[in-house]
Design a protein around this motif. Structure first.
Motif, PDB file in Angstrom:
ATOM      1  N   ARG A 239     -29.565   9.031  -0.688  1.00  0.00           N
ATOM      2  CA  ARG A 239     -28.691  10.060  -0.153  1.00  0.00           C
ATOM      3  C   ARG A 239     -27.292   9.929  -0.730  1.00  0.00           C
ATOM      4  O   ARG A 239     -26.710  10.892  -1.233  1.00  0.00           O
ATOM      5  CB  ARG A 239     -28.612   9.885   1.361  1.00  0.00           C
TER       6      ARG A 239
ATOM      7  N   LEU B  81     -27.526  25.897  12.947  1.00  0.00           N
ATOM      8  CA  LEU B  81     -27.311  25.329  11.620  1.00  0.00           C
ATOM      9  C   LEU B  81     -28.404  24.327  11.276  1.00  0.00           C
ATOM     10  O   LEU B  81     -28.985  24.354  10.183  1.00  0.00           O
ATOM     11  CB  LEU B  81     -25.944  24.644  11.570  1.00  0.00           C
TER      12      LEU B  81
ATOM     13  N   LEU C  40     -26.326  16.105   5.426  1.00  0.00           N
ATOM     14  CA  LEU C  40     -27.121  16.467   6.600  1.00  0.00           C
ATOM     15  C   LEU C  40     -28.551  16.954   6.290  1.00  0.00           C
ATOM     16  O   LEU C  40     -29.504  16.485   6.926  1.00  0.00           O
ATOM     17  CB  LEU C  40     -26.353  17.516   7.420  1.00  0.00           C
ATOM     18  N   PRO C  41     -28.734  17.873   5.331  1.00  0.00           N
ATOM     19  CA  PRO C  41     -30.118  18.297   5.043  1.00  0.00           C
ATOM     20  C   PRO C  41     -31.002  17.140   4.588  1.00  0.00           C
ATOM     21  O   PRO C  41     -32.194  17.091   4.914  1.00  0.00           O
ATOM     22  CB  PRO C  41     -29.952  19.316   3.908  1.00  0.00           C
TER      23      PRO C  41
ATOM     24  N   ARG D 275     -23.533  21.329   0.655  1.00  0.00           N
ATOM     25  CA  ARG D 275     -24.618  21.076   1.599  1.00  0.00           C
ATOM     26  C   ARG D 275     -25.831  21.946   1.263  1.00  0.00           C
ATOM     27  O   ARG D 275     -26.976  21.511   1.387  1.00  0.00           O
ATOM     28  CB  ARG D 275     -24.135  21.370   3.018  1.00  0.00           C
TER      29      ARG D 275
ATOM     30  N   HIS E 298     -19.800  26.904   9.141  1.00  0.00           N
ATOM     31  CA  HIS E 298     -20.702  26.116   9.992  1.00  0.00           C
ATOM     32  C   HIS E 298     -20.791  24.665   9.561  1.00  0.00           C
ATOM     33  O   HIS E 298     -21.875  24.110   9.418  1.00  0.00           O
ATOM     34  CB  HIS E 298     -22.106  26.736  10.021  1.00  0.00           C
TER      35      HIS E 298
ATOM     36  N   HIS F 256     -19.615  32.503  16.709  1.00  0.00           N
ATOM     37  CA  HIS F 256     -18.634  31.673  16.002  1.00  0.00           C
ATOM     38  C   HIS F 256     -17.735  30.964  16.988  1.00  0.00           C
ATOM     39  O   HIS F 256     -17.279  31.534  17.917  1.00  0.00           O
ATOM     40  CB  HIS F 256     -17.781  32.509  15.061  1.00  0.00           C
TER      41      HIS F 256
ATOM     42  N   ASP G 233     -31.090   7.231  11.448  1.00  0.00           N
ATOM     43  CA  ASP G 233     -30.296   8.446  11.304  1.00  0.00           C
ATOM     44  C   ASP G 233     -30.267   9.224  12.610  1.00  0.00           C
ATOM     45  O   ASP G 233     -29.236   9.749  13.023  1.00  0.00           O
ATOM     46  CB  ASP G 233     -30.867   9.330  10.195  1.00  0.00           C
TER      47      ASP G 233
ATOM     48  N   ARG H  70     -23.089   9.852  17.466  1.00  0.00           N
ATOM     49  CA  ARG H  70     -21.851  10.516  17.083  1.00  0.00           C
ATOM     50  C   ARG H  70     -21.621  11.786  17.873  1.00  0.00           C
ATOM     51  O   ARG H  70     -20.481  12.134  18.163  1.00  0.00           O
ATOM     52  CB  ARG H  70     -21.864  10.807  15.580  1.00  0.00           C
TER      53      ARG H  70
ATOM     54  N   PHE I 187     -22.677  30.218   4.762  1.00  0.00           N
ATOM     55  CA  PHE I 187     -22.312  31.184   5.797  1.00  0.00           C
ATOM     56  C   PHE I 187     -20.844  31.587   5.678  1.00  0.00           C
ATOM     57  O   PHE I 187     -20.017  30.833   5.160  1.00  0.00           O
ATOM     58  CB  PHE I 187     -22.532  30.573   7.187  1.00  0.00           C
TER      59      PHE I 187
ATOM     60  N   MET J  90     -37.089  12.914   9.975  1.00  0.00           N
ATOM     61  CA  MET J  90     -35.795  12.246  10.149  1.00  0.00           C
ATOM     62  C   MET J  90     -36.019  10.761  10.479  1.00  0.00           C
ATOM     63  O   MET J  90     -36.853  10.423  11.314  1.00  0.00           O
ATOM     64  CB  MET J  90     -35.042  12.901  11.311  1.00  0.00           C
ATOM     65  N   ARG J  91     -35.265   9.889   9.798  1.00  0.00           N
ATOM     66  CA  ARG J  91     -35.456   8.453  10.020  1.00  0.00           C
ATOM     67  C   ARG J  91     -34.807   8.029  11.333  1.00  0.00           C
ATOM     68  O   ARG J  91     -33.799   8.593  11.749  1.00  0.00           O
ATOM     69  CB  ARG J  91     -34.849   7.674   8.869  1.00  0.00           C
TER      70      ARG J  91
ATOM     71  N   VAL K 223     -30.614  14.043   5.566  1.00  0.00           N
ATOM     72  CA  VAL K 223     -30.881  13.268   6.781  1.00  0.00           C
ATOM     73  C   VAL K 223     -32.045  13.890   7.528  1.00  0.00           C
ATOM     74  O   VAL K 223     -32.986  13.207   7.944  1.00  0.00           O
ATOM     75  CB  VAL K 223     -29.628  13.217   7.676  1.00  0.00           C
ATOM     76  N   LEU K 224     -32.007  15.225   7.670  1.00  0.00           N
ATOM     77  CA  LEU K 224     -33.089  15.918   8.373  1.00  0.00           C
ATOM     78  C   LEU K 224     -34.412  15.742   7.642  1.00  0.00           C
ATOM     79  O   LEU K 224     -35.472  15.689   8.253  1.00  0.00           O
ATOM     80  CB  LEU K 224     -32.764  17.405   8.507  1.00  0.00           C
TER      81      LEU K 224
ATOM     82  N   GLU L 161     -20.716  13.493   4.922  1.00  0.00           N
ATOM     83  CA  GLU L 161     -21.797  13.484   5.917  1.00  0.00           C
ATOM     84  C   GLU L 161     -22.343  14.885   6.144  1.00  0.00           C
ATOM     85  O   GLU L 161     -23.549  15.067   6.363  1.00  0.00           O
ATOM     86  CB  GLU L 161     -21.290  12.890   7.227  1.00  0.00           C
TER      87      GLU L 161
ATOM     88  N   LEU M  23     -30.920  24.484   8.134  1.00  0.00           N
ATOM     89  CA  LEU M  23     -30.972  23.431   7.122  1.00  0.00           C
ATOM     90  C   LEU M  23     -32.356  22.790   7.050  1.00  0.00           C
ATOM     91  O   LEU M  23     -32.556  21.825   6.334  1.00  0.00           O
ATOM     92  CB  LEU M  23     -29.944  22.341   7.437  1.00  0.00           C
TER      93      LEU M  23
ATOM     94  N   ARG N  14     -17.382  16.922  13.690  1.00  0.00           N
ATOM     95  CA  ARG N  14     -17.203  15.475  13.858  1.00  0.00           C
ATOM     96  C   ARG N  14     -17.686  14.683  12.653  1.00  0.00           C
ATOM     97  O   ARG N  14     -17.530  13.469  12.602  1.00  0.00           O
ATOM     98  CB  ARG N  14     -17.926  15.003  15.123  1.00  0.00           C
ATOM     99  N   LEU N  15     -18.294  15.374  11.667  1.00  0.00           N
ATOM    100  CA  LEU N  15     -18.798  14.672  10.485  1.00  0.00           C
ATOM    101  C   LEU N  15     -17.838  14.870   9.304  1.00  0.00           C
ATOM    102  O   LEU N  15     -17.188  15.911   9.193  1.00  0.00           O
ATOM    103  CB  LEU N  15     -20.183  15.203  10.099  1.00  0.00           C
ATOM    104  N   THR N  16     -17.770  13.876   8.420  1.00  0.00           N
ATOM    105  CA  THR N  16     -16.923  14.002   7.238  1.00  0.00           C
ATOM    106  C   THR N  16     -17.588  14.942   6.233  1.00  0.00           C
ATOM    107  O   THR N  16     -18.747  15.325   6.409  1.00  0.00           O
ATOM    108  CB  THR N  16     -16.741  12.635   6.555  1.00  0.00           C
TER     109      THR N  16
ATOM    110  N   ILE O  87     -20.145  20.734  10.631  1.00  0.00           N
ATOM    111  CA  ILE O  87     -20.086  20.041  11.923  1.00  0.00           C
ATOM    112  C   ILE O  87     -18.768  19.269  11.995  1.00  0.00           C
ATOM    113  O   ILE O  87     -18.498  18.403  11.154  1.00  0.00           O
ATOM    114  CB  ILE O  87     -21.304  19.112  12.093  1.00  0.00           C
TER     115      ILE O  87
ATOM    116  N   PRO P  67     -30.975   6.260   2.981  1.00  0.00           N
ATOM    117  CA  PRO P  67     -29.529   6.309   2.784  1.00  0.00           C
ATOM    118  C   PRO P  67     -29.084   6.058   1.341  1.00  0.00           C
ATOM    119  O   PRO P  67     -28.182   6.742   0.841  1.00  0.00           O
ATOM    120  CB  PRO P  67     -28.999   5.209   3.699  1.00  0.00           C
TER     121      PRO P  67
ATOM    122  N   GLU Q  79     -24.313  24.762  16.193  1.00  0.00           N
ATOM    123  CA  GLU Q  79     -24.778  23.552  15.506  1.00  0.00           C
ATOM    124  C   GLU Q  79     -26.308  23.506  15.469  1.00  0.00           C
ATOM    125  O   GLU Q  79     -26.911  23.142  14.445  1.00  0.00           O
ATOM    126  CB  GLU Q  79     -24.239  22.311  16.231  1.00  0.00           C
TER     127      GLU Q  79
ATOM    128  N   GLN R  77     -37.802  18.508  15.749  1.00  0.00           N
ATOM    129  CA  GLN R  77     -36.676  17.652  15.360  1.00  0.00           C
ATOM    130  C   GLN R  77     -35.465  17.891  16.264  1.00  0.00           C
ATOM    131  O   GLN R  77     -34.823  16.941  16.715  1.00  0.00           O
ATOM    132  CB  GLN R  77     -36.271  17.947  13.919  1.00  0.00           C
TER     133      GLN R  77
ATOM    134  N   ALA S 250     -18.807  31.699   8.176  1.00  0.00           N
ATOM    135  CA  ALA S 250     -17.998  30.815   9.023  1.00  0.00           C
ATOM    136  C   ALA S 250     -18.202  29.339   8.671  1.00  0.00           C
ATOM    137  O   ALA S 250     -17.897  28.466   9.484  1.00  0.00           O
ATOM    138  CB  ALA S 250     -18.333  31.065  10.484  1.00  0.00           C
TER     139      ALA S 250
END
Lengths: 401, 228
Positions: B118, A310, B106-107, B154, B93, A401, A5, A12, B89, A1-2, B109-110, B102, A314, B97-99, B95, B115, A307, A320, B91
């Motif tokens: 991306r 998740l 995410l994957p 995603r 899953h 959930h 980011d 956030r 999933f 991860m950068r 970013v990880l 975004e 991912l 707070r992210l659009t 996040i 950018p 989260e 990380q 549900a």
């Protein structure tokens, strides 16, 4: 991860829980601000005291009768009473070229009365040189005149508060006041602006030294103030003064000489220690803030279990996830520290405006130390929650959930 | 593509040992469309977690694209998940707070992808999902079907070889569910290996390769035609 980011993600998620983040920010900033403000107070006090000493002049030597240092060896067989430190002793010091001027000081308490009013004040017996040596100014009238020190002359310079209490707004100059059973003519009133360290210029009266000795019936001086010709010559002056007294006192070293520097460094040491102690106490509030950060981060971890699951699904590794939560903790601590710096700055401005003659200046190490400790607590107390997050089983984390 | 040999997964509940997977052997060729069906508690979710490298078998061997995964470290498994496997999933899953964009990114970013690259890839994915006009919306501003489509976006943004879907229509209405299934089948047609866990027989029957599970065993393993 950068890195950008990572920072953005942490930022956030902190914004995602504003109430929680603000509370932690507050705790951290109060901790940092209190460290800086309290050390600034300590440092300000130190500078104030040092400044007062320096105003008196670092070329000043103070001679006390008697030895107050132990030299070891067997105790003397015969009782060793120090010889009196006399006016003649003091005057003899003036023969040395390294000594600019001296002021013999005799001191005592006595009632001073005018008409029906009476006050008990400190009476200082000295000479005209006492005023310039102690940087004392006269507001009305004049100081003691130049005259032989052995001469008794019933003149008095009154402290400003004493004058006010005895005379009110009446004219004091030229009137006669009674000190103990003698009458003295008032020739001047001291200026309160010349407030001098350790000397209350309000409740006192200055009279010629010979008159004071007669008044208190004590031939020994309390002190002799010695002013060297320059700061460089202070050591020469000290040796000369000691030698003179030894010669006059039949080879006995029975006086003590204190240099202003010695007192200065003693006070300096004491006040520095005090500042450190105060910083330590304020540091405790930083530790408390650290524990708060740990607590809140633990809550954050349990609230964000799915989260975390998740992120692992991912492709986020344990390290990380750990880094993410640590970044959050350190970021909180860091911004709390910055806020604290700001708070301290504002606080100092405010206090400096309120107390104009007492400058609050934090020692150079205070700000970096406070911020460093804040970041370190964020890191240390962030490790436990971050590890808990990293070790979560993703299957179970995602099942919730 | 995937070879499971005598895989077992035990859980310990108190003093009792529960065999969530018992002697499961399964071959999934590349490009396969497999549905795993069975009542709850039959082990189908555990199978999916094992396939997705989220869970480790207690015994047996799991080779993914020829790599024996049971001996890999946590870091290596995370890397494989990141590069080769996508999850969808029940549900969603996402996040909150992210659009949408975004969440999809995410994957990447990880994975530490810069950018610029991306954004380009996310735009492609949004385009293919017909979600370009929803890129800046947060999950609570999207419908259920849209949310699941973002989640699928995603899952495929890293262009994985294997897509694992756990009851992908469980939280959706009939219509949105059909859309999501159609989307997943489209991705399968484009070459991705698709595994869907469901207890909905109508959805399960659509797959070319169907596995029924019961009490941790594979009860039946049917195939319509030989895989390509």
């Amino acid at each position: 991860m950068r890195l950008p980011d990572l920072l953005q993600y942490a930022e956030r998620s902190l914004r995602g829980a504003p109430a929680r983040s603000l509370l932690m920010l507050l705790a951290m900033s109060i901790g940092v601000a209190s460290v800086i403000l309290l050390t600034a107070l300590g440092e300000g006090a130190r500078r104030y005291v040092i400044g007062e000493f320096e105003r008196l002049g670092t070329d000043l030597l103070i001679m006390l009768p008697g030895r107050n240092e132990t030299t070891g060896g067997p105790p003397p067989l015969f009782g060793e009473t120090p010889r009196d430190l006399t006016i003649d002793d003091a005057l003899a010091l003036l023969r040395h070229p390294s000594i600019e001027r001296i002021a013999p000081v005799s001191i005592g308490n006595s009632p001073v009365s005018f008409g029906s009013r009476e006050r008990e004040v400190t009476i200082i017996g000295s000479t005209s040189d006492f005023f310039p040596i102690r940087h004392i100014a006269v507001a009305i009238g004049r100081a003691l005149p130049q005259m032989p020190a052995e001469r008794q002359l019933n003149l008095a310079v009154l402290g400003w508060r004493l004058k006010k209490e005895l005379f009110g707004n009446q004219r004091a100059l030229g009137t006669w006041v009674r000190i103990a059973d003698r009458r003295f003519r008032v020739i001047g009133v001291l200026d309160p602006a010349g407030e001098s360290l350790g000397l209350d210029l309000g409740d006192m009266a200055v009279i010629p030294v010979a008159s004071a000795q007669a008044l208190f019936d004590n031939p020994s001086l309390f002190r002799v103030l010695i002013q060297a010709r320059s700061k460089e010559e202070i050591e020469t002056a000290r040796k000369a003064a000691l030698e003179t007294i030894r010669w006059r006192h039949d080879g006995e070293d029975d006086v003590t000489l204190i240099t202003q520097d010695a007192m200065l460094s003693t006070f300096d040491r004491i006040l520095r220690a005090l500042t450190l102690a105060v910083a330590g106490i304020a540091g405790i509030s930083l530790a408390v803030a650290g524990i708060l950060i740990m607590n809140v981060m633990l809550v954050a971890v349990s609230q964000r279990i799915s989260e975390i699951g998740l992120l692992k699904a991912l492709g986020g590794s344990e390290s990380q996830v750990m880094r993410l939560f640590l970044t959050e903790a350190v970021m909180l601590a860091g911004s709390g520290a910055l806020l604290g710096l700001l708070l301290a700055l504002v606080g100092m401005q405010l206090l400096n405006r309120l107390f104009t003659d007492f400058a609050l200046i934090p020692p150079l190490w205070a700000a970096p130390a406070a911020v460093g400790v804040a970041l370190a607590t964020g890191l240390v107390f962030g490790v436990m929650p971050a590890r808990r997050a990293a070790r979560l089983d993703p299957v179970q984390a995602l099942a919730r959930h | 593509m995937i070879e499971l040999e005598h895989v077992e997964r035990d859980f310990w509940v108190g003093d009792e040992t529960v065999h969530a997977l018992a002697d499961v052997s399964l071959q999934i060729p590349p490009g396969d469309y497999l549905s795993v069906m069975g009542p709850s508690g039959s082990g189908k979710s555990t199978l999916l977690n094992v396939l997705g490298l989220l869970d480790r078998p207690t015994r047996g061997s799991y080779r993914l694209e020829g790599i024996e995964t049971t001996t890999l470290s946590e870091e290596q498994r995370a890397a494989l998940r990141r590069q080769r496997i996508g999850f969808v999933f029940q549900a969603f899953h996402l996040i909150p707070r992210l659009t949408a964009a975004e969440n999809i990114a995410l994957p990447m970013v990880l994975a530490g992808i810069p950018p610029g690259k991306r954004e380009q890839r996310v735009a492609e994915v949004l385009q293919s999902l017909n979600l370009s006009d929803r890129a800046g919306h947060r999950p609570d501003q999207l419908s259920g079907g849209q949310r699941q489509r973002v989640a699928i976006g995603r899952a495929i943004v890293m262009q994985p070889a294997l897509l694992l879907a756990d009851e992908p229509t469980g939280n959706l209405d009939q219509h949105s569910g059909q859309e999501v299934i159609a989307l997943l089948e489209q991705l399968n047609a484009d070459g991705i290996t698709l595994v869907i866990v469901t207890h909905d027989a109508r959805i399960g029957q659509r797959a070319h390769h169907r596995v029924h599970m019961l009490d941790g065993h594979i009860h039946s393993d049917e195939q319509d035609h030989a895989p390509a």
